[in-house]
Scaffold this motif. Structure first.
Motif, PDB file in Angstrom:
ATOM      1  N   VAL A 163       9.310 -11.444  -8.314  1.00 54.76           N
ATOM      2  CA  VAL A 163       9.286 -12.823  -7.830  1.00 54.76           C
ATOM      3  C   VAL A 163       9.046 -12.788  -6.322  1.00 54.76           C
ATOM      4  O   VAL A 163       9.758 -12.097  -5.591  1.00 54.76           O
ATOM      5  N   VAL A 164       8.034 -13.519  -5.876  1.00 55.37           N
ATOM      6  CA  VAL A 164       7.639 -13.536  -4.471  1.00 55.37           C
ATOM      7  C   VAL A 164       7.845 -14.933  -3.905  1.00 55.37           C
ATOM      8  O   VAL A 164       7.448 -15.923  -4.530  1.00 55.37           O
ATOM      9  N   ALA A 165       8.472 -15.021  -2.737  1.00 60.26           N
ATOM     10  CA  ALA A 165       8.690 -16.315  -2.087  1.00 60.26           C
ATOM     11  C   ALA A 165       8.284 -16.212  -0.626  1.00 60.26           C
ATOM     12  O   ALA A 165       8.524 -15.195   0.018  1.00 60.26           O
ATOM     13  N   ASN A 166       7.647 -17.271  -0.113  1.00 60.55           N
ATOM     14  CA  ASN A 166       7.294 -17.260   1.311  1.00 60.55           C
ATOM     15  C   ASN A 166       7.339 -18.652   1.903  1.00 60.55           C
ATOM     16  O   ASN A 166       7.124 -19.651   1.213  1.00 60.55           O
ATOM     17  N   ALA A 167       7.641 -18.690   3.184  1.00 60.79           N
ATOM     18  CA  ALA A 167       7.609 -19.917   3.966  1.00 60.79           C
ATOM     19  C   ALA A 167       7.015 -19.556   5.317  1.00 60.79           C
ATOM     20  O   ALA A 167       7.603 -18.779   6.069  1.00 60.79           O
ATOM     21  N   GLY A 168       5.828 -20.080   5.612  1.00 60.67           N
ATOM     22  CA  GLY A 168       5.168 -19.755   6.868  1.00 60.67           C
ATOM     23  C   GLY A 168       3.920 -18.917   6.670  1.00 60.67           C
ATOM     24  O   GLY A 168       3.228 -19.063   5.657  1.00 60.67           O
ATOM     25  N   ASP A 169       3.637 -18.013   7.617  1.00 63.37           N
ATOM     26  CA  ASP A 169       2.368 -17.290   7.582  1.00 63.37           C
ATOM     27  C   ASP A 169       2.501 -15.783   7.362  1.00 63.37           C
ATOM     28  O   ASP A 169       1.519 -15.053   7.495  1.00 63.37           O
ATOM     29  N   ALA A 170       3.697 -15.296   7.023  1.00 62.42           N
ATOM     30  CA  ALA A 170       3.822 -13.897   6.610  1.00 62.42           C
ATOM     31  C   ALA A 170       3.279 -13.778   5.185  1.00 62.42           C
ATOM     32  O   ALA A 170       3.370 -14.730   4.403  1.00 62.42           O
ATOM     33  N   LYS A 171       2.718 -12.616   4.847  1.00 64.83           N
ATOM     34  CA  LYS A 171       2.034 -12.469   3.559  1.00 64.83           C
ATOM     35  C   LYS A 171       2.565 -11.297   2.747  1.00 64.83           C
ATOM     36  O   LYS A 171       3.086 -10.326   3.282  1.00 64.83           O
ATOM     37  N   ALA A 172       2.339 -11.417   1.423  1.00 64.10           N
ATOM     38  CA  ALA A 172       2.554 -10.313   0.496  1.00 64.10           C
ATOM     39  C   ALA A 172       1.235 -10.047  -0.221  1.00 64.10           C
ATOM     40  O   ALA A 172       0.583 -10.980  -0.696  1.00 64.10           O
ATOM     41  N   VAL A 173       0.840  -8.776  -0.283  1.00 60.13           N
ATOM     42  CA  VAL A 173      -0.423  -8.396  -0.925  1.00 60.13           C
ATOM     43  C   VAL A 173      -0.149  -7.317  -1.958  1.00 60.13           C
ATOM     44  O   VAL A 173       0.486  -6.296  -1.651  1.00 60.13           O
ATOM     45  N   LEU A 174      -0.624  -7.536  -3.172  1.00 57.23           N
ATOM     46  CA  LEU A 174      -0.469  -6.592  -4.275  1.00 57.23           C
ATOM     47  C   LEU A 174      -1.722  -5.754  -4.439  1.00 57.23           C
ATOM     48  O   LEU A 174      -2.839  -6.278  -4.398  1.00 57.23           O
ATOM     49  N   ALA A 175      -1.547  -4.449  -4.631  1.00 61.17           N
ATOM     50  CA  ALA A 175      -2.666  -3.552  -4.943  1.00 61.17           C
ATOM     51  C   ALA A 175      -2.659  -3.295  -6.441  1.00 61.17           C
ATOM     52  O   ALA A 175      -1.720  -2.694  -6.972  1.00 61.17           O
ATOM     53  N   ARG A 176      -3.695  -3.764  -7.115  1.00 56.05           N
ATOM     54  CA  ARG A 176      -3.773  -3.654  -8.577  1.00 56.05           C
ATOM     55  C   ARG A 176      -5.040  -2.922  -8.988  1.00 56.05           C
ATOM     56  O   ARG A 176      -6.125  -3.204  -8.478  1.00 56.05           O
ATOM     57  N   SER A 177      -4.907  -2.003  -9.928  1.00 55.52           N
ATOM     58  CA  SER A 177      -6.048  -1.233 -10.404  1.00 55.52           C
ATOM     59  C   SER A 177      -6.980  -2.116 -11.231  1.00 55.52           C
ATOM     60  O   SER A 177      -6.537  -2.980 -12.000  1.00 55.52           O
ATOM     61  N   THR A 178      -8.277  -1.898 -11.072  1.00 53.71           N
ATOM     62  CA  THR A 178      -9.272  -2.641 -11.842  1.00 53.71           C
ATOM     63  C   THR A 178      -9.937  -1.758 -12.878  1.00 53.71           C
ATOM     64  O   THR A 178     -10.807  -2.219 -13.615  1.00 53.71           O
ATOM     65  N   SER A 179      -9.545  -0.480 -12.943  1.00 49.25           N
ATOM     66  CA  SER A 179     -10.205   0.477 -13.833  1.00 49.25           C
ATOM     67  C   SER A 179      -9.323   0.792 -15.031  1.00 49.25           C
ATOM     68  O   SER A 179      -8.176   1.214 -14.878  1.00 49.25           O
ATOM     69  N   THR A 180      -9.847   0.569 -16.227  1.00 48.02           N
ATOM     70  CA  THR A 180      -9.131   0.902 -17.454  1.00 48.02           C
ATOM     71  C   THR A 180     -10.063   1.621 -18.407  1.00 48.02           C
ATOM     72  O   THR A 180     -11.289   1.518 -18.300  1.00 48.02           O
ATOM     73  N   ASP A 181      -9.477   2.353 -19.341  1.00 49.27           N
ATOM     74  CA  ASP A 181     -10.322   2.982 -20.355  1.00 49.27           C
ATOM     75  C   ASP A 181     -10.607   1.981 -21.471  1.00 49.27           C
ATOM     76  O   ASP A 181     -10.263   0.801 -21.371  1.00 49.27           O
ATOM     77  N   GLY A 182     -11.189   2.427 -22.529  1.00 46.68           N
ATOM     78  CA  GLY A 182     -11.587   1.513 -23.594  1.00 46.68           C
ATOM     79  C   GLY A 182     -10.441   0.822 -24.287  1.00 46.68           C
ATOM     80  O   GLY A 182     -10.620  -0.211 -24.918  1.00 46.68           O
ATOM     81  N   GLU A 183      -9.228   1.371 -24.180  1.00 45.08           N
ATOM     82  CA  GLU A 183      -8.074   0.783 -24.856  1.00 45.08           C
ATOM     83  C   GLU A 183      -7.187  -0.007 -23.903  1.00 45.08           C
ATOM     84  O   GLU A 183      -6.066  -0.363 -24.227  1.00 45.08           O
ATOM     85  N   GLY A 184      -7.700  -0.251 -22.705  1.00 48.08           N
ATOM     86  CA  GLY A 184      -6.950  -1.056 -21.752  1.00 48.08           C
ATOM     87  C   GLY A 184      -5.932  -0.291 -20.942  1.00 48.08           C
ATOM     88  O   GLY A 184      -5.138  -0.866 -20.208  1.00 48.08           O
ATOM     89  N   VAL A 185      -5.921   1.053 -21.053  1.00 47.61           N
ATOM     90  CA  VAL A 185      -4.997   1.888 -20.287  1.00 47.61           C
ATOM     91  C   VAL A 185      -5.613   2.189 -18.933  1.00 47.61           C
ATOM     92  O   VAL A 185      -6.815   2.430 -18.813  1.00 47.61           O
ATOM     93  N   VAL A 186      -4.774   2.180 -17.894  1.00 50.47           N
ATOM     94  CA  VAL A 186      -5.269   2.437 -16.542  1.00 50.47           C
ATOM     95  C   VAL A 186      -5.890   3.830 -16.462  1.00 50.47           C
ATOM     96  O   VAL A 186      -5.292   4.824 -16.876  1.00 50.47           O
ATOM     97  N   ASP A 187      -7.087   3.890 -15.938  1.00 45.40           N
ATOM     98  CA  ASP A 187      -7.794   5.155 -15.760  1.00 45.40           C
ATOM     99  C   ASP A 187      -7.492   5.689 -14.366  1.00 45.40           C
ATOM    100  O   ASP A 187      -8.030   5.213 -13.378  1.00 45.40           O
ATOM    101  N   LYS A 188      -6.610   6.684 -14.276  1.00 45.78           N
ATOM    102  CA  LYS A 188      -6.185   7.208 -12.978  1.00 45.78           C
ATOM    103  C   LYS A 188      -7.253   8.046 -12.300  1.00 45.78           C
ATOM    104  O   LYS A 188      -7.117   8.417 -11.143  1.00 45.78           O
ATOM    105  N   THR A 189      -8.334   8.357 -13.021  1.00 41.29           N
ATOM    106  CA  THR A 189      -9.411   9.124 -12.400  1.00 41.29           C
ATOM    107  C   THR A 189     -10.285   8.240 -11.526  1.00 41.29           C
ATOM    108  O   THR A 189     -11.067   8.721 -10.724  1.00 41.29           O
ATOM    109  N   LYS A 190     -10.154   6.936 -11.698  1.00 41.96           N
ATOM    110  CA  LYS A 190     -10.891   5.989 -10.867  1.00 41.96           C
ATOM    111  C   LYS A 190      -9.895   5.311  -9.940  1.00 41.96           C
ATOM    112  O   LYS A 190      -8.820   4.905 -10.356  1.00 41.96           O
ATOM    113  N   SER A 191     -10.256   5.166  -8.693  1.00 41.02           N
ATOM    114  CA  SER A 191      -9.265   4.773  -7.688  1.00 41.02           C
ATOM    115  C   SER A 191      -9.460   3.369  -7.124  1.00 41.02           C
ATOM    116  O   SER A 191      -8.824   3.013  -6.148  1.00 41.02           O
TER     117      SER A 191
END
Length: 357
Positions: free
Chosen positions: A196-224
Motif C-alpha cells: 500500500v502506497v500513500a503520498n501527499a505532495g511531490d515525493a515519489k515512489a517508483v516500482l521496478a517491474r519485469s516485462t519479460s516472461t516465458d510462454g507460461e507467464g513466469v518471469v524470465d530472469k535471463t532477460k533484464s
C-alpha cells in the motif's frame, strides 16, 4: 569517478551509520546528512539493518516463510531488504526524515506481516518532518491497520485517518511552538503480500517491474528489462485538479504557480498558515499485490527526482544491484550519483526496498 573508487576500497561499515542502541524500534530512524571528508570524498549517511539479507518482519527471521494471510490458505511471503541514504546537497541543513522498519509490528506482533518505509521532505525547517516520522505509523496502526487478515479497504481507510490525526496533532503542536514549516510524504506499508502506497505532495515512489516472461507467464530472469511504474501522483498547486480545489477553499494561485504565491505543493503536513486556503494533508492511496515480476521500489524526495527520471533511476539501481546484490550499497550510490555527479542542489533522500522472491 572518485567516489566509485572509494566504494571499491571501503567496507559497508565505513559508510553505514548504525542505529543508536537507545533508538525505539517502534519509531522512525534518521541520521545526519553527508559530510565532506579530508580526502575530498562525500560521505553519505545510510541506515543498515543488522539482518540486511533477511526479512525481519517474520518471527524466525527467514527471508521466506509460510504465513496465513487470508483464511486458512498459506502463502509464502516475499523477502524484503531495505535501506536508506541521504545527503543535504548544497543546503545548509538537512530537512528530510525517513523511516526504515522491516518489522513495523514489533510492539504488537500479529499473524500478518507488516513493514513500513517512508520519506518526509521538510520545507521551511524539519520539525514537521520529524513529527510525522515519529507519529504517522503509530497513528495509522491506532486507526485500524489490519494485523490479522488482510483487508485492503480497511488498510486504506486507516492510512487516510492516520494522516488526518497526524496533521491535526501536528498543527496543535506547531501553534504552541509557533512552527511555520511543513513536510510532504511518501509512504509504503507491506502487509502480507499487499503493498500500500500513500503520498501527499511531490515525493515519489517508483516500482521496478519485469516485462519479460516465458510462454507460461513466469518471469524470465535471463532477460533484464525492467519497467519503471510511478506509484504516486504529485500534488502541486498549479495542477488543474488541485487548483480547482484550492480556489473552492478560498485560496489563490500566484503567477509563479504557487499557493498564495508562496508554496509549490498543495498537500503537506503542517504549514498551518496555508491550511485555511486549500492546503491539505489527505494522501492519495494505492495498492497492489506483490508478484515475481516486482523487483524493487525506490522512494525519493523531490530533490532526487529533480535529477533522475523514473526509468533512469530504475536502470541505475538495477545496475548497482547486479554489481553488489546489496540494497545498502545501491541506495547509497544512487544518492551520491544524484548529488555529486548530477548536481542535485536540494536535500536528497532515497529509500530502496528490494524484493527477494
Amino acid at each position: 569517478m572518485a567516489h566509485q573508487k572509494r566504494e571499491a576500497s571501503s567496507t559497508d561499515e565505513d559508510w553505514a551509520s548504525k542505529r543508536p542502541k537507545s533508538a525505539d524500534p517502534a519509531t522512525a530512524h534518521r541520521e545526519s546528512g553527508a559530510s565532506q571528508e579530508p580526502d575530498g570524498e562525500m560521505r553519505v549517511t545510510s541506515h543498515k539493518e543488522s539482518e540486511a539479507q533477511v526479512d525481519t518482519c517474520v518471527p524466525n527471521g527467514n527471508a521466506t516463510v509460510d504465513s496465513k494471510v487470508s483464511g486458512e490458505q498459506a502463502t509464502v511471503l516475499t523477502g524484503v531488504e531495505a535501506d536508506a541514504a541521504e545527503d543535504k546537497g548544497c543546503r545548509h541543513t538537512m530537512e528530510d526524515a525517513w523511516v526504515v522498519l522491516p518489522n513495523a509490528s514489533a510492539e504488537t506482533p500479529e499473524s500478518l506481516r507488516c513493514a513500513h518505509f517512508a520519506i518526509y521532505d521538510g520545507h521551511g525547517g524539519r520539525l514537521a518532518a520529524e513529527y510525522a516520522q515519529k507519529h504517522l505509523h503509530p497513528n495509522v496502526v491506532a486507526a485500524g491497520l489490519p494485523r490479522e487478515l488482510m483487508d485492503v479497504k480497511a488498510a486504506k481507510k486507516a492510512i487516510i485517518e492516520g494522516f488526518r490525526r497526524t496533521d491535526e496533532s501536528l498543527l496543535q503542536e506547531s501553534t504552541k511552538g509557533n512552527w511555520q514549516d511543513g513536510a510532504t510524504a511518501v509512504c509504503v506499508w507491506i502487509l502480507g503480500q499487499i503493498v500500500v502506497v500513500a503520498n501527499a505532495g511531490d515525493a515519489k515512489a517508483v516500482l521496478a517491474r519485469s516485462t519479460s516472461t516465458d510462454g507460461e507467464g513466469v518471469v524470465d530472469k535471463t532477460k533484464s528489462q525492467l519497467k519503471a511504474i510511478v506509484l504516486t501522483r504529485e500534488h502541486k498547486a498549479i495542477f488543474p485538479q488541485e487548483r480547482s480545489r484550492i480556489q473552492k477553499a478560498g485560496g489563490s494561485i500566484g503567477s509563479n504557480g504557487r499557493l498564495q504565491g508562496r508554496i509549490e505543493v498543495s498537500r503537506a503536513f503542517g504549514d498551518r498558515q496555508f491550511k485555511k486556503v486549500g492546503l491539505i494533508a489527505t494522501p492519495d492511496v494505492h495498492s497492489f499485490e506483490l508478484s515475481k515480476k516486482d523487483h524493487f521500489i525506490i522512494l525519493g524526495c523531490d530533490g532526487l527526482w529533480g535529477v533522475f527520471g523514473p526509468s533512469d533511476a530504475v536502470e541505475f539501481v538495477q545496475k548497482q544491484l547486479k554489481e553488489t546484490s546489496s540494497a545498502s550499497v545501491a541506495v547509497r550510490r544512487l544518492v551520491k550519483e544524484a548529488v555529486r555527479e548530477r548536481r542535485c542542489k536540494d536535500n536528497c533522500t532515497a529509500v530502496l526496498i528490494v524484493f527477494k522472491h
